[in-house]
Design a protein around this motif. Structure first.
Motif, PDB file in Angstrom:
ATOM      1  N   THR A 191      24.947 -44.117 -46.928  1.00 29.91           N
ATOM      2  CA  THR A 191      24.479 -43.175 -45.898  1.00 29.91           C
ATOM      3  C   THR A 191      23.361 -42.267 -46.416  1.00 29.91           C
ATOM      4  O   THR A 191      22.633 -41.670 -45.628  1.00 29.91           O
ATOM      5  CB  THR A 191      25.640 -42.301 -45.388  1.00 29.91           C
ATOM      6  OG1 THR A 191      26.227 -41.598 -46.498  1.00 29.91           O
ATOM      7  CG2 THR A 191      26.709 -43.148 -44.708  1.00 29.91           C
ATOM      8  N   THR A 197      19.179 -46.309 -43.737  1.00 27.77           N
ATOM      9  CA  THR A 197      19.141 -45.337 -42.635  1.00 27.77           C
ATOM     10  C   THR A 197      17.740 -45.223 -42.023  1.00 27.77           C
ATOM     11  O   THR A 197      17.447 -44.260 -41.319  1.00 27.77           O
ATOM     12  CB  THR A 197      19.597 -43.954 -43.141  1.00 27.77           C
ATOM     13  OG1 THR A 197      18.773 -43.550 -44.251  1.00 27.77           O
ATOM     14  CG2 THR A 197      21.051 -43.992 -43.590  1.00 27.77           C
ATOM     15  N   ARG A 203      21.501 -47.002 -38.591  1.00 29.03           N
ATOM     16  CA  ARG A 203      22.269 -45.763 -38.777  1.00 29.03           C
ATOM     17  C   ARG A 203      23.540 -45.791 -37.920  1.00 29.03           C
ATOM     18  O   ARG A 203      24.619 -45.386 -38.385  1.00 29.03           O
ATOM     19  CB  ARG A 203      21.419 -44.545 -38.421  1.00 29.03           C
ATOM     20  CG  ARG A 203      20.343 -44.224 -39.446  1.00 29.03           C
ATOM     21  CD  ARG A 203      19.818 -42.797 -39.272  1.00 29.03           C
ATOM     22  NE  ARG A 203      19.154 -42.613 -37.973  1.00 29.03           N
ATOM     23  CZ  ARG A 203      17.861 -42.830 -37.757  1.00 29.03           C
ATOM     24  NH1 ARG A 203      17.088 -43.259 -38.747  1.00 29.03           N
ATOM     25  NH2 ARG A 203      17.334 -42.631 -36.571  1.00 29.03           N
ATOM     26  N   GLU A 204      23.425 -46.267 -36.686  1.00 28.01           N
ATOM     27  CA  GLU A 204      24.598 -46.346 -35.811  1.00 28.01           C
ATOM     28  C   GLU A 204      25.618 -47.348 -36.347  1.00 28.01           C
ATOM     29  O   GLU A 204      26.826 -47.097 -36.321  1.00 28.01           O
ATOM     30  CB  GLU A 204      24.161 -46.739 -34.390  1.00 28.01           C
ATOM     31  CG  GLU A 204      23.372 -45.658 -33.673  1.00 28.01           C
ATOM     32  CD  GLU A 204      22.923 -46.095 -32.294  1.00 28.01           C
ATOM     33  OE1 GLU A 204      23.218 -47.261 -31.918  1.00 28.01           O
ATOM     34  OE2 GLU A 204      22.295 -45.292 -31.580  1.00 28.01           O
ATOM     35  N   GLU A 207      27.367 -45.872 -39.298  1.00 30.33           N
ATOM     36  CA  GLU A 207      28.351 -44.890 -38.858  1.00 30.33           C
ATOM     37  C   GLU A 207      29.626 -45.586 -38.365  1.00 30.33           C
ATOM     38  O   GLU A 207      30.741 -45.116 -38.635  1.00 30.33           O
ATOM     39  CB  GLU A 207      27.762 -44.033 -37.730  1.00 30.33           C
ATOM     40  CG  GLU A 207      28.666 -42.897 -37.255  1.00 30.33           C
ATOM     41  CD  GLU A 207      28.955 -41.867 -38.333  1.00 30.33           C
ATOM     42  OE1 GLU A 207      30.010 -41.202 -38.238  1.00 30.33           O
ATOM     43  OE2 GLU A 207      28.139 -41.726 -39.267  1.00 30.33           O
ATOM     44  N   ARG A 210      31.560 -46.675 -41.442  1.00 32.12           N
ATOM     45  CA  ARG A 210      32.245 -45.539 -42.062  1.00 32.12           C
ATOM     46  C   ARG A 210      33.499 -45.156 -41.283  1.00 32.12           C
ATOM     47  O   ARG A 210      34.564 -44.917 -41.867  1.00 32.12           O
ATOM     48  CB  ARG A 210      31.295 -44.351 -42.163  1.00 32.12           C
ATOM     49  CG  ARG A 210      31.864 -43.157 -42.927  1.00 32.12           C
ATOM     50  CD  ARG A 210      30.920 -41.967 -42.851  1.00 32.12           C
ATOM     51  NE  ARG A 210      30.774 -41.494 -41.482  1.00 32.12           N
ATOM     52  CZ  ARG A 210      31.662 -40.704 -40.871  1.00 32.12           C
ATOM     53  NH1 ARG A 210      32.753 -40.311 -41.505  1.00 32.12           N
ATOM     54  NH2 ARG A 210      31.454 -40.321 -39.636  1.00 32.12           N
ATOM     55  N   TYR A 211      33.373 -45.134 -39.957  1.00 31.35           N
ATOM     56  CA  TYR A 211      34.516 -44.771 -39.105  1.00 31.35           C
ATOM     57  C   TYR A 211      35.647 -45.782 -39.256  1.00 31.35           C
ATOM     58  O   TYR A 211      36.824 -45.413 -39.394  1.00 31.35           O
ATOM     59  CB  TYR A 211      34.071 -44.695 -37.644  1.00 31.35           C
ATOM     60  CG  TYR A 211      35.205 -44.457 -36.676  1.00 31.35           C
ATOM     61  CD1 TYR A 211      35.757 -43.190 -36.520  1.00 31.35           C
ATOM     62  CD2 TYR A 211      35.742 -45.517 -35.939  1.00 31.35           C
ATOM     63  CE1 TYR A 211      36.812 -42.978 -35.642  1.00 31.35           C
ATOM     64  CE2 TYR A 211      36.795 -45.311 -35.065  1.00 31.35           C
ATOM     65  CZ  TYR A 211      37.324 -44.037 -34.913  1.00 31.35           C
ATOM     66  OH  TYR A 211      38.365 -43.835 -34.054  1.00 31.35           O
TER      67      TYR A 211
END
Length: 305
Positions: A191, A197, A203-204, A207, A210-211
């Motif tokens: 990140t 990124t 980037r989405e 994310e 990561r979630y």
């Protein structure tokens, strides 16, 4: 085995030559595959050394203008423990994306089924990480289902077999928890990397990765705590079940001792009541049955049966 894939007209197809924008997957490599890997990347020897260490931790390194990412991915097998993790190497070069694993990797097999564009190497790596996180979640759900099945068997068991199964599941959760925590550190580093990124779409996707990893980490922690408490509880249940059986056997033994004791007394070569009576045997049996029945009633009331 070395496989080369390329997205052609929106579909992932296997090709024979490694050209620009191809994905090269190496699994269960032989000497010829390793030789070809050395021709594709200058840091091959160091990567091969990393990948042959089953306990290698996740890392990110730059090897001669190439980005090397090592993550631990979930794996399922027939032996115990059924679920474990293995290292998967990802090499990002200017021309190719290379994935390397010493055995056939479940994550790679799942990635082949999805929609990927091998020309977009960064996006393909992120999708690989996303597939890995979702496979962690699927395997964690399977572990949870197995623990419930074992729990039902364990409630009636006095053996250690079910406890051993739970122990293997707990080992799997330890593997998953440790690997997920290490992988999350890699995701955190990505990140902060401008390469991953640069575009909004990447980037989405990062994310989402990561979630999903955080969710898998939370699930692994919860299941591990539940399983640990369950093992302690059921160890006590098995001990209690064994105590109940021993209590029953002891009660039966005491009841059987009553007629045995009376028969032993009347077997003595001394003067005894009713010894000259023609009904001596019947009287002795009635006394034994009566005393045994009284013992059974007393034990029954005290819930010893």
């Amino acid at each position: 085995m070395l496989e080369i894939y390329k997205t052609i007209n929106g579909k992932l197809k296997r090709v024979s030559e490694a050209t620009n924008g191809t994905w090269i997957n190496i699994a269960e490599p032989n000497n010829a595959d390793l030789k070809r890997l050395r021709a594709l990347t200058k840091g091959a020897d160091e990567i091969i050394e990393y990948m042959h260490d089953a306990d290698e931790v996740p890392k990110i390194e730059r090897l001669d203008r190439e980005l090397f990412i090592l993550i631990r991915t979930p794996q399922k097998r027939m032996a115990e423990p059924e679920y474990f993790t293995i290292p998967l190497g990802i090499i990002l070069s200017k021309r190719h994306l290379i994935t390397f694993c010493t055995i056939k990797n479940d994550v790679i097999e799942e990635l082949k089924k999805g929609e990927i564009n091998t020309g977009k190497k960064i996006q393909t790596v992120l999708k690989l990480l996303l597939v890995s996180s979702r496979l962690y979640l699927n395997y964690l759900k399977s572990i949870n289902k197995l623990s419930h099945i074992i729990q039902q068997d364990l409630e009636k068991s006095m053996k250690n077999e079910e406890l051993v199964k739970l122990l293997n599941l707990e080992k799997s959760l330890v593997y998953f928890t440790t690997s997920l925590r290490s992988n999350l550190l890699i995701i955190s580093k990505l990140t902060r990397d401008k390469v991953f990124t640069k575009y909004e779409e990447d980037r989405e996707l990062l994310e989402d990765v990561r979630y999903e990893y955080e969710q898998a980490m939370q699930m692994a922690d919860i299941y591990s705590n539940i399983l640990s408490g369950m093992m302690d509880a059921f160890a006590s249940i098995i001990s209690n079940n064994l105590n109940r059986v021993m209590k029953l056997l002891t009660s039966v033994t005491i009841i059987l001792m009553i007629p045995t004791l009376i028969a032993s007394i009347y077997g003595m070569n001394i003067a005894l009541p009713f010894q000259h009576s023609e009904h001596a045997f019947l009287i002795t049996m009635l006394i034994s049955a009566l005393l045994s029945a009284m013992g059974i009633i007393i034990f029954w009331r005290k819930e010893l049966f």
